[in-house]
Write an enzyme that holds these catalytic residues in place. Structure first.
Site, PDB file in Angstrom:
ATOM      1  N   SER A 126       0.857  -1.312  -0.043  1.00  0.00           N
ATOM      2  CA  SER A 126       0.036  -0.021  -0.018  1.00  0.00           C
ATOM      3  C   SER A 126       0.952   1.215   0.034  1.00  0.00           C
ATOM      4  O   SER A 126       1.546   1.491  -1.172  1.00  0.00           O
ATOM      5  CB  SER A 126      -0.895  -0.047   1.224  1.00  0.00           C
ATOM      6  OG  SER A 126      -2.062   0.710   0.936  1.00  0.00           O
TER       7      SER A 126
ATOM      8  N   ASP B 254     -10.036  -6.118  -2.595  1.00  0.00           N
ATOM      9  CA  ASP B 254      -9.317  -5.073  -1.931  1.00  0.00           C
ATOM     10  C   ASP B 254     -10.467  -4.059  -1.270  1.00  0.00           C
ATOM     11  O   ASP B 254     -11.229  -3.471  -2.169  1.00  0.00           O
ATOM     12  CB  ASP B 254      -8.413  -4.600  -2.738  1.00  0.00           C
ATOM     13  CG  ASP B 254      -7.354  -3.579  -2.014  1.00  0.00           C
ATOM     14  OD1 ASP B 254      -7.802  -2.958  -0.988  1.00  0.00           O
ATOM     15  OD2 ASP B 254      -6.330  -3.778  -2.102  1.00  0.00           O
TER      16      ASP B 254
ATOM     17  N   HIS C  37      -7.122  -6.547   1.192  1.00  0.00           N
ATOM     18  CA  HIS C  37      -5.838  -5.414   0.963  1.00  0.00           C
ATOM     19  C   HIS C  37      -4.579  -5.923   1.479  1.00  0.00           C
ATOM     20  O   HIS C  37      -3.735  -5.650   0.849  1.00  0.00           O
ATOM     21  CB  HIS C  37      -6.430  -4.104   1.740  1.00  0.00           C
ATOM     22  CG  HIS C  37      -5.431  -3.172   1.337  1.00  0.00           C
ATOM     23  ND1 HIS C  37      -5.111  -2.611   0.042  1.00  0.00           N
ATOM     24  CD2 HIS C  37      -4.865  -2.280   2.262  1.00  0.00           C
ATOM     25  CE1 HIS C  37      -4.286  -1.625   0.310  1.00  0.00           C
ATOM     26  NE2 HIS C  37      -4.261  -1.555   1.651  1.00  0.00           N
TER      27      HIS C  37
END
Length: 251
Positions: A94, A194, A226
């Site tokens: 991320s 996600d 995620h």
């Protein structure tokens, strides 16, 4: 994106180095299982904790920002180079993926790198604004704060969050604009379920890189959310990352 405690860790093993960068508001805990797996492959692993991260969510907003996290990233790269690593790969989850991508754009000596669930081309479509206060509330409840104390902190978070998200958006836009500087092998992992970013983010990034001739190792995990390093895709992700590193570190 999960508030958790964690400290930086370094596992020195062998002449090839792997940097693992964690997600927004989280810590090196994101990366510990992957790090242990790679340590067994005889790689030197370094997982930092970004400035402001690893404890109270307010600290992320009050005492840090993208410039600090970029400085942290550069420090880790220098540290592994100073240790004499022959080759270094940098990977991130991320937010960590954004910084890993930026590092590859700015340092051609890195052997390769990549992202897990990172919105390099789609940051504006993330659900971070909704999730941050929710996760912060859960953190404060676990810490034993009462309702009044929690509400006071959430009010502060809602005041400070937009400015930091704007700063991250500006950094992401800049990264997206300089992808042509990446020529090293690039790993992309993306979950189909996600909940934090657009599930098409990974494919969009992979296609953009492939179109410019960058070698891309793209992996899609249809049932995964995620945090790919700890969720139901983590075993397959670890195997895919291992294969990528073996190819990238080939002499």
């Amino acid at each position: 994106m999960e508030v958790s405690s964690g400290k930086p860790f370094l596992f020195p093993h062998g002449r090839f180095g792997v940097i693992l960068l964690h997600s927004y508001t989280s810590s090196s805990a994101d990366m510990r299982m992957l790090a242990r797996h790679l340590e067994r492959q005889n790689y030197t692993i370094y997982a930092p904790v970004f400035t402001g991260h690893g404890s109270d969510p307010l600290t992320v907003l009050e005492k840090s920002g993208p410039k600090d996290w970029w400085t942290d990233t550069q420090f880790v790269i220098r540290r592994l180079k100073d240790m004499g690593m022959e080759k270094i790969v940098i990977l991130g989850l991320s937010l960590g993926g954004l910084l890993a991508t930026k590092a590859l754009e700015n340092d051609s000596t890195l052997a390769g790198g990549g992202v897990f669930a990172s919105p390099v081309t789609t940051w504006g479509q993330s659900n971070v604004p909704q999730f941050f206060p929710q996760l912060a509330t859960a953190y404060y409840k676990k810490a034993g704060l009462n309702s009044r104390e929690i509400n006071e902190r959430i009010v502060k978070i809602n005041q400070l969050l937009p400015k930091q998200l704007t700063a991250i958006s500006e950094m992401t836009w800049e990264i997206d604009q300089h992808l042509e500087q990446i020529h090293q092998p690039f790993f992309v992992g993306q979950g189909g379920r996600d909940e934090m970013i657009n599930p098409h983010s990974g494919k969009e990034l992979a296609e953009k890189l492939l179109a410019q001739g960058t070698p891309v190792d793209y992996h899609y995990y249809p049932q995964a959310g995620h945090v790919l390093t700890v969720n139901n895709a983590h075993r397959q992700l670890f195997a895919d990352v291992t294969d990528f590193l073996q190819k990238t570190f080939e002499v």
